[in-house]
Design a protein around this motif. Structure first.
Motif, PDB file in Angstrom:
ATOM      1  N   PHE A 249       0.818  -1.221   0.000  1.00 44.50           N
ATOM      2  CA  PHE A 249       0.000   0.000   0.000  1.00 44.50           C
ATOM      3  C   PHE A 249       0.854   1.275   0.000  1.00 44.50           C
ATOM      4  O   PHE A 249       1.993   1.270   0.461  1.00 44.50           O
ATOM      5  CB  PHE A 249      -0.916   0.011   1.231  1.00 44.50           C
ATOM      6  N   ASP A 250       0.230   2.359  -0.497  1.00 44.45           N
ATOM      7  CA  ASP A 250       0.873   3.684  -0.434  1.00 44.45           C
ATOM      8  C   ASP A 250       0.544   4.381   0.890  1.00 44.45           C
ATOM      9  O   ASP A 250       1.347   5.164   1.400  1.00 44.45           O
ATOM     10  CB  ASP A 250       0.380   4.563  -1.591  1.00 44.45           C
ATOM     11  N   VAL A 251      -0.676   4.127   1.406  1.00 42.93           N
ATOM     12  CA  VAL A 251      -1.093   4.760   2.658  1.00 42.93           C
ATOM     13  C   VAL A 251      -1.901   3.756   3.478  1.00 42.93           C
ATOM     14  O   VAL A 251      -2.764   3.053   2.937  1.00 42.93           O
ATOM     15  CB  VAL A 251      -1.980   6.010   2.389  1.00 42.93           C
ATOM     16  N   VAL A 252      -1.604   3.677   4.770  1.00 43.25           N
ATOM     17  CA  VAL A 252      -2.501   2.975   5.706  1.00 43.25           C
ATOM     18  C   VAL A 252      -3.147   4.043   6.572  1.00 43.25           C
ATOM     19  O   VAL A 252      -2.449   4.867   7.183  1.00 43.25           O
ATOM     20  CB  VAL A 252      -1.744   1.957   6.587  1.00 43.25           C
ATOM     21  N   TRP A 271      10.552   2.655   0.866  1.00 46.06           N
ATOM     22  CA  TRP A 271      11.362   3.620   0.117  1.00 46.06           C
ATOM     23  C   TRP A 271      10.611   4.241  -1.059  1.00 46.06           C
ATOM     24  O   TRP A 271      11.146   4.385  -2.158  1.00 46.06           O
ATOM     25  CB  TRP A 271      12.655   2.955  -0.387  1.00 46.06           C
ATOM     26  N   SER A 272       9.327   4.542  -0.828  1.00 48.82           N
ATOM     27  CA  SER A 272       8.556   5.132  -1.935  1.00 48.82           C
ATOM     28  C   SER A 272       7.707   6.298  -1.433  1.00 48.82           C
ATOM     29  O   SER A 272       6.786   6.728  -2.113  1.00 48.82           O
ATOM     30  CB  SER A 272       7.641   4.064  -2.544  1.00 48.82           C
ATOM     31  N   GLY A 273       7.978   6.759  -0.208  1.00 51.33           N
ATOM     32  CA  GLY A 273       7.180   7.858   0.347  1.00 51.33           C
ATOM     33  C   GLY A 273       5.863   7.397   0.938  1.00 51.33           C
ATOM     34  O   GLY A 273       4.971   8.218   1.191  1.00 51.33           O
ATOM     35  N   ALA A 274       5.714   6.080   1.188  1.00 49.39           N
ATOM     36  CA  ALA A 274       4.454   5.557   1.746  1.00 49.39           C
ATOM     37  C   ALA A 274       4.263   6.076   3.176  1.00 49.39           C
ATOM     38  O   ALA A 274       5.234   6.373   3.880  1.00 49.39           O
ATOM     39  CB  ALA A 274       4.489   4.032   1.740  1.00 49.39           C
ATOM     40  N   LYS A 275       2.968   6.167   3.576  1.00 47.11           N
ATOM     41  CA  LYS A 275       2.673   6.781   4.878  1.00 47.11           C
ATOM     42  C   LYS A 275       1.697   5.948   5.693  1.00 47.11           C
ATOM     43  O   LYS A 275       0.717   5.446   5.167  1.00 47.11           O
ATOM     44  CB  LYS A 275       2.089   8.176   4.667  1.00 47.11           C
ATOM     45  N   TYR A 276       1.994   5.860   6.992  1.00 48.59           N
ATOM     46  CA  TYR A 276       1.074   5.258   7.962  1.00 48.59           C
ATOM     47  C   TYR A 276       0.522   6.407   8.803  1.00 48.59           C
ATOM     48  O   TYR A 276       1.287   7.162   9.413  1.00 48.59           O
ATOM     49  CB  TYR A 276       1.822   4.262   8.852  1.00 48.59           C
ATOM     50  N   SER A 313      14.532   2.778   8.683  1.00 44.87           N
ATOM     51  CA  SER A 313      14.559   1.339   8.374  1.00 44.87           C
ATOM     52  C   SER A 313      13.872   1.008   7.049  1.00 44.87           C
ATOM     53  O   SER A 313      14.261   0.080   6.362  1.00 44.87           O
ATOM     54  CB  SER A 313      13.922   0.529   9.499  1.00 44.87           C
ATOM     55  N   SER A 314      12.840   1.785   6.650  1.00 47.70           N
ATOM     56  CA  SER A 314      12.114   1.391   5.424  1.00 47.70           C
ATOM     57  C   SER A 314      11.629   2.584   4.603  1.00 47.70           C
ATOM     58  O   SER A 314      10.878   2.406   3.646  1.00 47.70           O
ATOM     59  CB  SER A 314      10.926   0.501   5.798  1.00 47.70           C
ATOM     60  N   GLY A 315      12.004   3.787   5.008  1.00 44.15           N
ATOM     61  CA  GLY A 315      11.585   4.970   4.231  1.00 44.15           C
ATOM     62  C   GLY A 315      10.100   5.244   4.351  1.00 44.15           C
ATOM     63  O   GLY A 315       9.504   5.902   3.494  1.00 44.15           O
ATOM     64  N   ILE A 316       9.488   4.758   5.440  1.00 42.74           N
ATOM     65  CA  ILE A 316       8.035   4.957   5.629  1.00 42.74           C
ATOM     66  C   ILE A 316       7.791   6.088   6.625  1.00 42.74           C
ATOM     67  O   ILE A 316       8.471   6.187   7.662  1.00 42.74           O
ATOM     68  CB  ILE A 316       7.377   3.640   6.098  1.00 42.74           C
ATOM     69  N   PHE A 317       6.832   6.938   6.295  1.00 41.31           N
ATOM     70  CA  PHE A 317       6.485   8.058   7.177  1.00 41.31           C
ATOM     71  C   PHE A 317       5.439   7.597   8.184  1.00 41.31           C
ATOM     72  O   PHE A 317       4.384   7.096   7.782  1.00 41.31           O
ATOM     73  CB  PHE A 317       5.944   9.239   6.366  1.00 41.31           C
ATOM     74  N   TYR A 318       5.744   7.781   9.458  1.00 44.29           N
ATOM     75  CA  TYR A 318       4.818   7.420  10.544  1.00 44.29           C
ATOM     76  C   TYR A 318       4.191   8.713  11.065  1.00 44.29           C
ATOM     77  O   TYR A 318       4.917   9.616  11.499  1.00 44.29           O
ATOM     78  CB  TYR A 318       5.583   6.718  11.665  1.00 44.29           C
TER      79      TYR A 318
END
Ligand code: NDP
Length: 376
Positions: A249-252, A271-276, A313-318
């Motif tokens: 997913f791109d966003v959760v 590493w794709s700008g995905a966001k939680y 760790s994974s390039g994910i925005f929290y």
């Protein structure tokens, strides 16, 4: 102003209102349902600044926040926001009126109000630091108010503003999504059958996103009907296992919290700008239990740690998502509603005398959309 004269004229047949009193449900202490009190002696919230509008409330919907605030949730931080000078004093917030959403009619305007006139039908989500909508009248700044969609009744309209302002604030500011950037984005919504979920599904579909939803078995038909592309019943088998087999997913958008954030990170594209983005944050709980300074610092620290860990760790925005008052955002929602792209989801209706029953309904959980109270 002209509006104020009209208000006086409207009120002239109603002596109690001329004396500045209205009906409302108030609390004067925190606690369980027994603290809710009906009164006809609450002061009418008249216009106190040029940009305010006064609204006669026709319908209100309830949110989990109302039940939590009845019990004292967020009291310290909300008190600071209401009146920084009285934050150390006891009980200054009482009598407190709960209720965040409203649909109603403008009955008075400050001299600087430009977007609203007497008689306009409006909807709004009242910020939790202001007196709520379980009352005959509410006063808000015009920035917090929007013209109600013409196709909706007041009951239907009242079901949308708070979840709409929350979803928009969280998805736009936290999730980096908007009308023009959501096409083909894969979004997972947890808790898709509740107030926020049933709205967010429709908003994201109207924006062109691909939407996957988790919900209980008996809500599958509801969320599919609202446009969800993939629906997973979290009560049947291991939902995480099923989600892990899907494209990432791109966003959760998390409306459940708890351990969800432990597994949701692994579902996002690295590493794709995905966001939680989670709506379930410890900020207010922390300030309630630890005090304003320690609670805010503790919450801010834990947010920063998680944000940095996930980014490195994974390039994910929290991120944490929050409700934010925003009349212009509701104007956009109004257009989507009038175009038939967003439908109200009203699960239950109560009369103004049944407010305690409406709270009981909410406390049972398992919402399927919204619970609405008819005021006028
Ligand atoms: P609702 O109570 O309306 O909906 C919650 C939904 O989640 C219910 O339909 C429930 O149905 C479902 N649910 C419960 N457990 C799960 C699970 N494990 N997986 C999937 N679905 C589940 O709440 P809202 O939609 O109004 O709000 C959602 C959350 O967001 C709440 O915690 C609320 O406090 C928070 N919130 C935070 C805001 C902020 O500013 N940070 C603003 C608005 C809301 P069932 O149990 O039958 O599955």
């Amino acid at each position: 102003t002209g509006c104020r004269v009209c208000l006086t004229r409207n009120m002239s047949s109603s002596p109690p209102r001329l004396q500045g009193c209205m009906s409302a449900w108030i609390i004067d202490q925190y606690g369980s349902n027994g603290v809710l009190k009906y009164t006809e002696e609450t002061t009418v919230p008249t216009i106190s600044s040029a940009t305010e509008v006064m609204i006669k409330v026709h319908a209100v919907s309830l949110n989990p926040l109302d039940v939590a605030m009845r019990g004292g949730y967020g009291a310290k931080l909300l008190k600071l926001r209401r009146d920084p000078l009285s934050v150390m004093d006891n009980d200054t917030e009482f009598p407190l009126i709960l209720g965040r959403d409203l649909s109603g009619v403008v009955v008075d305007c400050g001299s600087g109000v430009t977007h609203f006139a007497l008689g306009d039908e409006v909807w709004a989500a009242v910020p939790p630091w202001k007196q709520g909508s379980l009352a005959e009248y509410v006063t808000l700044t015009e920035y917090e108010v929007s013209h109600k969609p013409k196709v909706l009744s007041h009951i239907e309209a009242a079901s949308i503003p708070y979840v709409a302002n929350t979803s928009l604030s969280a998805l736009v500011n936290g999730g980096g999504l908007c009308r023009d950037s959501s096409s083909n984005k894969r979004v997972l919504i947890t808790g898709g059958s509740g107030g926020v979920g049933t709205f967010a599904i429709q908003l994201l579909k109207a924006w062109g996103a691909h939407v996957t939803v988790t919900c209980s078995q008996n809500a599958v038909g509801l969320v599919r009907g609202l446009g969800a592309d993939e629906v997973l019943d979290y009560t049947a088998g291991d939902v995480v296992e099923q989600l892990e087999m899907m494209e990432k997913f791109d966003v959760v958008f998390d409306g459940v919290g708890g351990d969800t954030e432990e597994w949701a990170m692994g579902l996002l594209k690295p590493w794709s700008g995905a966001k939680y983005v989670t709506l379930v944050t410890p900020l207010l709980l922390n300030t309630d239990s630890m005090g304003l300074l320690d609670g805010t610092l503790n919450a801010g620290f834990s947010l920063q740690i998680k944000a940095i860990q996930n980014l490195l760790s994974s390039g994910i925005f929290y991120r944490w998502g929050f409700y934010a008052p925003d009349g212009p955002a509701l104007d956009e929602v109004s257009k989507l509603v009038d175009a038939g792209k967003i439908l109200p989801v009203v699960e239950a209706q109560f009369s103004f005398t049944q407010v305690p029953q409406a709270f009981q309904k909410l406390e049972k959980g398992h919402a399927r959309g919204k619970t609405v109270v008819r005021v006028a």
